[in-house]
Scaffold this motif. Structure first.
Motif, PDB file in Angstrom:
ATOM      1  N   ASP A   1     -19.536  -0.801  -0.669  1.00  0.00           N
ATOM      2  CA  ASP A   1     -19.113  -1.575  -1.833  1.00  0.00           C
ATOM      3  C   ASP A   1     -19.056  -3.061  -1.496  1.00  0.00           C
ATOM      4  OD1 ASP A   1     -18.124  -1.743  -4.556  1.00  0.00           O
ATOM      5  OD2 ASP A   1     -16.167  -2.216  -3.686  1.00  0.00           O
TER       6      ASP A   1
ATOM      7  N   ALA B   1       0.837  -1.201   0.000  1.00  0.00           N
ATOM      8  CA  ALA B   1       0.000   0.000   0.000  1.00  0.00           C
ATOM      9  C   ALA B   1       0.875   1.254   0.000  1.00  0.00           C
ATOM     10  CB  ALA B   1      -0.917  -0.006   1.222  1.00  0.00           C
TER      11      ALA B   1
ATOM     12  N   ARG C   1       1.461   7.370  -6.435  1.00  0.00           N
ATOM     13  CA  ARG C   1       0.379   8.304  -6.735  1.00  0.00           C
ATOM     14  C   ARG C   1       0.703   9.726  -6.293  1.00  0.00           C
ATOM     15  NH1 ARG C   1      -4.581   5.530  -3.869  1.00  0.00           N
ATOM     16  NH2 ARG C   1      -5.103   7.749  -3.632  1.00  0.00           N
TER      17      ARG C   1
ATOM     18  N   TYR D   1      -8.230  -3.696   2.717  1.00  0.00           N
ATOM     19  CA  TYR D   1      -8.350  -2.875   1.514  1.00  0.00           C
ATOM     20  C   TYR D   1      -7.025  -2.366   0.961  1.00  0.00           C
ATOM     21  CZ  TYR D   1     -13.132  -2.728   3.324  1.00  0.00           C
ATOM     22  OH  TYR D   1     -14.367  -3.069   3.800  1.00  0.00           O
TER      23      TYR D   1
ATOM     24  N   LYS E   1       2.332   1.955  -3.506  1.00  0.00           N
ATOM     25  CA  LYS E   1       1.302   2.431  -4.431  1.00  0.00           C
ATOM     26  C   LYS E   1       0.933   3.880  -4.148  1.00  0.00           C
ATOM     27  CE  LYS E   1      -0.874  -2.017  -5.527  1.00  0.00           C
ATOM     28  NZ  LYS E   1      -2.117  -2.835  -5.432  1.00  0.00           N
TER      29      LYS E   1
ATOM     30  N   LEU F   1     -16.220   2.009   1.342  1.00  0.00           N
ATOM     31  CA  LEU F   1     -15.683   0.659   1.161  1.00  0.00           C
ATOM     32  C   LEU F   1     -16.658  -0.395   1.676  1.00  0.00           C
ATOM     33  CD1 LEU F   1     -12.012   1.392   2.263  1.00  0.00           C
ATOM     34  CD2 LEU F   1     -12.760   0.825  -0.056  1.00  0.00           C
TER      35      LEU F   1
ATOM     36  N   GLY G   1      -6.312   1.082  -0.898  1.00  0.00           N
ATOM     37  CA  GLY G   1      -7.648   1.576  -1.198  1.00  0.00           C
ATOM     38  C   GLY G   1      -8.333   2.209  -0.006  1.00  0.00           C
TER      39      GLY G   1
ATOM     40  N   ARG H   1     -14.545   7.454   3.886  1.00  0.00           N
ATOM     41  CA  ARG H   1     -13.936   6.459   3.005  1.00  0.00           C
ATOM     42  C   ARG H   1     -14.269   5.044   3.468  1.00  0.00           C
ATOM     43  NH1 ARG H   1     -13.315   4.580  -1.682  1.00  0.00           N
ATOM     44  NH2 ARG H   1     -11.432   3.332  -2.037  1.00  0.00           N
TER      45      ARG H   1
END
Length: 402
Positions: A170, A71, A78, A152, A74, A167, A155, A163
């Motif tokens: 979803d 994580a 970004r 997650y 990533k 999640l 994410g 947030r």
């Protein structure tokens, strides 16, 4: 007011949390200046939330490390205003240095005991791993995001309540539309599981009750439960029940996976760490062994299959709420025939019968070391509890009142 936490924030930004002049880099070859962290956070000023994560990990908690590291990379790619700082609980410097070398983020220096004590007290750290998420102003966004990272990955960023709600919504949509084919397609495009020397199509499992068994070789609780589950599996197969189990390997090495498969009479997901991790994340597996039961319609019946097997053996099948309610009613009726108190050879005090309505609850039986729920013989002063069946042949006691 602190968000997602009862920990009261201190004002003054990140500097109110980390006041030392430098942090140790992961390589150990240089110091990462505190301004490096401040600079990373400054890039996010004016945006909604770009929190600093403070991770408190220990050697026995390294399962979180690879997920957090993935994580971390990533989010760095970004360009998120994001950093992790290790606050180690290692007791000696060599252990700290070995552990920290496996991480891409900075750490509070091993010798800065005052800082570590201050952080532990401020965030009320009582267990590890603990992952406290801070916003750029030093306010707590999440008191412990370790579970969110497990589930997650990156994410979960920026770890706010909004947030997390997105999640979870979803997840609910995925669970509502879940089928067995979809379940396996999201983790493995091969469309089959291993059945000895044969490949068994996932389609052949549709319409059956399927247990997803998360386990690993050389895991003592797994070894014990596997033996019990194998006996129950054999009994249900003998009754021609439409029941199958698929082993979801949590083994870190293929040799362990192969040994596990040789000890199990059921099907197995092919060895590949990624699909198993995806399923574990989907079902939020936090410890093993774990038995998730999927019904004939492809929907999840229960994530608590292990405890239901321990409590009711093969009578738990098909693990539905209706079946468990029926078993509980039968247990309530059977309890009327037991004495209200008895003396058990394993304890020096009298034991009194209790139910979930009169002081009972989940427990581990002190006689057979298995899960119990509700009805028990209990010594409340000593915390000693046994199953009713384990007290069946005990000496003494008064007759039940019914």
């Amino acid at each position: 007011m602190a968000r997602d936490s009862e920990v009261a924030p201190e004002r003054g930004g990140i500097r109110s949390v980390l006041t030392m002049g430098s942090l140790v880099s992961a390589s150990g070859n240089e110091n990462v200046r505190y301004m490096f962290l401040a600079g990373a956070l400054c890039r996010a000023r004016g945006e909604d939330h770009r929190p600093l994560l403070r991770g408190e990990l220990a050697p026995e908690m390294r399962d979180l490390h690879p997920v957090l590291a993935a994580a971390y990379h990533k989010l760095k790619e970004r360009g998120a205003g994001f950093e992790v700082v290790l606050v180690s609980c290692d007791e000696d410097r060599p252990s700290f240095e070995r552990f920290h070398r496996t991480m891409p983020w900075p750490a509070v220096p091993f010798g800065d005991l005052q800082c570590k004590k201050r952080l532990s007290e401020r965030f009320q750290v009582e267990g590890i791993p603990r992952l406290v998420v801070l916003a750029p102003d030093g306010e707590v966004v999440h008191a412990d995001a370790a579970d969110l990272v497990h589930r997650y990955g990156g994410g979960a960023f920026p770890f706010t309540a909004a947030r997390v709600a997105e999640l979870e919504a979803d997840d609910e949509r995925k669970y509502a539309s879940q089928t067995l084919e979809k379940l396996f397609s999201i983790v493995d495009g091969r469309g089959y599981v291993n059945g000895g020397k044969e490949q068994v199509p996932i389609s052949s499992l549709v319409g059956k009750t399927v247990g997803l068994y998360f386990s690993a070789h050389r895991c003592a609780p797994c070894i014990k439960f596997t033996a019990k589950l194998a006996a129950i599996y054999s009994n249900l197969k003998g009754k021609a029940e439409d029941f199958e189990i698929v082993y979801i390997p949590m083994d870190k090495e293929e040799d362990g996976y192969l040994q596990s498969c040789s000890d199990m009479p059921w099907l197995a997901l092919p060895y590949d760490g990624a699909p198993s991790r995806e399923l574990a994340r989907y079902f939020n597996v936090q410890e093993i062994p774990m038995l998730v039961v999927v019904g004939p319609d492809g929907k999840t019946v229960t994530r608590d299959g292990r405890n239901l097997v321990n409590l009711y053996l093969d009578m738990a099948f098909p693990f539905t709420e209706e079946q468990i309610r029926l078993l509980q009613e039968m247990e309530d009726e059977d309890a009327k025939g037991y004495p209200q108190s008895l003396r058990h050879s394993g304890h020096r005090h009298d034991l009194n019968i209790v139910s979930d309505k009169s002081g009972g609850g989940p427990y581990i039986c002190c006689e057979c070391d298995e899960q119990g729920l509700g009805w028990a013989y209990q010594c409340i002063a000593c915390g000693y509890e046994i199953h009713l069946r384990c007290g069946r042949n005990a000496e003494g006691g008064s007759a039940g009142t019914g």
